[in-house]
Scaffold this active site. Structure first.
Site, PDB file in Angstrom:
ATOM      1  N   ASN A  85      41.133  48.400  73.796  1.00 50.31           N
ATOM      2  CA  ASN A  85      41.296  48.803  72.405  1.00 50.31           C
ATOM      3  C   ASN A  85      42.241  47.899  71.605  1.00 50.31           C
ATOM      4  O   ASN A  85      42.192  47.894  70.380  1.00 50.31           O
ATOM      5  CB  ASN A  85      41.806  50.256  72.413  1.00 50.31           C
ATOM      6  N   TYR A 123      37.929  39.052  61.452  1.00 49.29           N
ATOM      7  CA  TYR A 123      37.914  40.416  61.995  1.00 49.29           C
ATOM      8  C   TYR A 123      36.470  40.919  62.117  1.00 49.29           C
ATOM      9  O   TYR A 123      36.059  41.422  63.165  1.00 49.29           O
ATOM     10  CB  TYR A 123      38.732  41.334  61.083  1.00 49.29           C
ATOM     11  N   LYS A 156      34.466  41.831  65.662  1.00 49.30           N
ATOM     12  CA  LYS A 156      33.998  43.177  65.992  1.00 49.30           C
ATOM     13  C   LYS A 156      32.487  43.192  66.218  1.00 49.30           C
ATOM     14  O   LYS A 156      31.986  43.924  67.078  1.00 49.30           O
ATOM     15  CB  LYS A 156      34.421  44.170  64.897  1.00 49.30           C
ATOM     16  N   THR A 165      46.102  55.565  60.789  1.00 49.20           N
ATOM     17  CA  THR A 165      47.154  55.608  61.815  1.00 49.20           C
ATOM     18  C   THR A 165      48.511  55.690  61.102  1.00 49.20           C
ATOM     19  O   THR A 165      48.594  55.428  59.893  1.00 49.20           O
ATOM     20  CB  THR A 165      47.127  54.326  62.675  1.00 49.20           C
ATOM     21  N   ILE A 183      45.466  54.196  67.389  1.00 52.91           N
ATOM     22  CA  ILE A 183      44.269  54.738  68.037  1.00 52.91           C
ATOM     23  C   ILE A 183      44.449  54.773  69.560  1.00 52.91           C
ATOM     24  O   ILE A 183      44.063  55.736  70.223  1.00 52.91           O
ATOM     25  CB  ILE A 183      43.026  53.894  67.647  1.00 52.91           C
TER      26      ILE A 183
HETATM   27  P1  NAD Z   1      47.761  49.314  65.914  1.00 49.49           P
HETATM   28  O1  NAD Z   1      48.302  48.071  65.322  1.00 49.49           O
HETATM   29  O2  NAD Z   1      48.385  50.615  65.543  1.00 49.49           O
HETATM   30  O3  NAD Z   1      47.744  49.206  67.504  1.00 49.49           O
HETATM   31  C1  NAD Z   1      47.352  48.037  68.160  1.00 49.49           C
HETATM   32  C2  NAD Z   1      48.154  47.919  69.452  1.00 49.49           C
HETATM   33  O4  NAD Z   1      47.684  46.766  70.143  1.00 49.49           O
HETATM   34  C3  NAD Z   1      49.665  47.739  69.231  1.00 49.49           C
HETATM   35  O5  NAD Z   1      50.393  48.636  70.040  1.00 49.49           O
HETATM   36  C4  NAD Z   1      49.915  46.290  69.635  1.00 49.49           C
HETATM   37  O6  NAD Z   1      51.215  46.061  70.191  1.00 49.49           O
HETATM   38  C5  NAD Z   1      48.811  46.068  70.664  1.00 49.49           C
HETATM   39  N1  NAD Z   1      48.472  44.647  70.821  1.00 49.49           N
HETATM   40  C6  NAD Z   1      48.324  43.724  69.853  1.00 49.49           C
HETATM   41  N2  NAD Z   1      48.060  42.534  70.397  1.00 49.49           N
HETATM   42  C7  NAD Z   1      48.026  42.688  71.736  1.00 49.49           C
HETATM   43  C8  NAD Z   1      47.794  41.823  72.836  1.00 49.49           C
HETATM   44  N3  NAD Z   1      47.562  40.510  72.649  1.00 49.49           N
HETATM   45  N4  NAD Z   1      47.824  42.344  74.086  1.00 49.49           N
HETATM   46  C9  NAD Z   1      48.090  43.662  74.296  1.00 49.49           C
HETATM   47  N5  NAD Z   1      48.321  44.529  73.285  1.00 49.49           N
HETATM   48  C10 NAD Z   1      48.291  44.054  72.018  1.00 49.49           C
HETATM   49  O7  NAD Z   1      46.193  49.302  65.535  1.00 49.49           O
HETATM   50  P2  NAD Z   1      45.107  50.501  65.473  1.00 49.49           P
HETATM   51  O8  NAD Z   1      44.816  50.726  64.030  1.00 49.49           O
HETATM   52  O9  NAD Z   1      45.459  51.598  66.362  1.00 49.49           O
HETATM   53  O10 NAD Z   1      43.832  49.709  66.053  1.00 49.49           O
HETATM   54  C11 NAD Z   1      43.436  49.783  67.410  1.00 49.49           C
HETATM   55  C12 NAD Z   1      42.044  49.183  67.534  1.00 49.49           C
HETATM   56  O11 NAD Z   1      41.136  49.890  66.693  1.00 49.49           O
HETATM   57  C13 NAD Z   1      41.956  47.717  67.111  1.00 49.49           C
HETATM   58  O12 NAD Z   1      41.042  47.044  67.946  1.00 49.49           O
HETATM   59  C14 NAD Z   1      41.408  47.815  65.704  1.00 49.49           C
HETATM   60  O13 NAD Z   1      40.732  46.647  65.310  1.00 49.49           O
HETATM   61  C15 NAD Z   1      40.460  48.980  65.863  1.00 49.49           C
HETATM   62  N6  NAD Z   1      40.091  49.670  64.637  1.00 49.49           N
HETATM   63  C16 NAD Z   1      41.051  50.205  63.822  1.00 49.49           C
HETATM   64  C17 NAD Z   1      40.656  50.868  62.678  1.00 49.49           C
HETATM   65  C18 NAD Z   1      41.679  51.488  61.741  1.00 49.49           C
HETATM   66  O14 NAD Z   1      41.302  51.808  60.602  1.00 49.49           O
HETATM   67  N7  NAD Z   1      42.905  51.718  62.161  1.00 49.49           N
HETATM   68  C19 NAD Z   1      39.300  50.971  62.353  1.00 49.49           C
HETATM   69  C20 NAD Z   1      38.357  50.413  63.203  1.00 49.49           C
HETATM   70  C21 NAD Z   1      38.761  49.767  64.350  1.00 49.49           C
END
Ligand code: NAD
Length: 258
Positions: free
Chosen positions: A96, A163, A167, A198, A23
């Site tokens: 994010n 989680y 949130k 993703t 995202i």
């Molecule tokens: P992802 O795992 O693809 O990306 C997360 C990124 O955050 C990675 O690049 C990782 O290296 C980085 N990261 C992790 N820990 C870190 C830290 N301590 N400091 C800096 N960077 C860090 O995940 P995503 O699915 O793209 O999710 C992104 C956000 O969206 C998250 O907060 C997730 O909870 C939220 N979200 C995701 C979904 C979904 O279905 N994918 C739905 C709702 C919310």
């Protein structure tokens, strides 16, 4: 200025945490395509560099890559300082970075609980307040946080109490900061995505059965795409949303409607 012009982000400086993947990567592309200069922040520097280079080539955005762990206050302060040193200001940010741990509550370790809360909630607090201090000095700025539909509902079947709690915390932190800073030019909003397919999620063999279950539960019969969050993020970052603060915008294909 017309509405489309107001929605553009030309000349704006924005950082995105978790920008190396999923995202955050799609959001970074969206901000850059709308005209912004984007700092890609991630704990994974190599990933952040790759995304920064790709986006600079594709859009002409003056991107930079910054390594920072969002749970580390010094690294977060240094990250904001680097953005301001590079671009001279911070117009908007997208906090994010986040992780999910699926584990039954009675089996979850204290370390697992703490890690989820540290990254998802404390990380957003540290980034929002570091960005907020800079924006309050400037007298303007837009902070956007990633919550989730899991801050609204307990989505099943996977157990993930830490989680969900993290949130829900992001939503209330967002609203609290919005109230504190409403008269001082700094807006604070969050988005609550539903399931987003993703690359990581779609390619994970072990998630395939779960994706089938989610598709079956989803009113639209599918997961969202990361690109389908871009427009709402560009809206929140820019000057067409000047009366939008303290909002939590749910983008979930109606998942939480029943
Ligand atoms: P992802 O795992 O693809 O990306 C997360 C990124 O955050 C990675 O690049 C990782 O290296 C980085 N990261 C992790 N820990 C870190 C830290 N301590 N400091 C800096 N960077 C860090 O995940 P995503 O699915 O793209 O999710 C992104 C956000 O969206 C998250 O907060 C997730 O909870 C939220 N979200 C995701 C979904 C979904 O279905 N994918 C739905 C709702 C919310």
């Amino acid at each position: 200025m017309g509405i489309i012009e107001k929605m553009r982000l030309d000349g704006k400086a924005i950082y995105v945490t978790g920008g190396a993947s999923g995202i955050g990567k799609a959001a970074s592309y969206g901000f850059a395509e709308a005209g912004a200069d984007v700092a890609i922040v991630d704990i994974n520097l190599e990933g952040a560099r790759k995304v920064a280079e790709e986006i600079a080539q594709a859009t002409g955005s003056k991107t930079i890559a910054i390594q920072a762990d969002v749970t580390n206050p010094e690294e977060v302060e240094a990250m904001v300082a680097k953005v301001v040193e590079t671009y001279g200001k911070l117009d908007a940010c997208y906090n994010n970075a986040g992780i999910a741990v699926n584990a039954p509550a009675e089996e979850m370790t204290f370390e697992q609980w703490k890690k989820v809360i540290d990254i998802n909630l404390t990380g957003v607090y540290l980034c929002s307040t570091a960005a907020g201090r800079q924006m309050l000095k400037q007298g303007y700025g837009s902070i956007i946080n990633t919550a989730s539909m899991s801050g609204h509902i307990v989505n099943v079947p996977q157990p993930q109490c830490a989680y969900n709690a993290s949130k829900a915390g992001v939503i209330m932190l967002t609203k609290s900061l919005a109230i504190e800073w409403a008269k001082r030019g700094v807006r604070v909003n969050c988005i609550s995505p539903g399931y987003i397919g993703t690359e990581l999620i779609m390619q994970a063999e072990n998630l395939k059965p779960l994706i089938e279950v989610w598709n079956g539960m989803a009113p639209m019969g599918r997961l969202g795409k990361p690109e389908e969050l871009q427009s709402v993020l560009v809206y929140l970052a820019g000057d067409s949303s000047t009366f939008t603060t303290g909002s939590d915008i749910v983008v979930d294909g109606a998942f939480t409607c029943f």
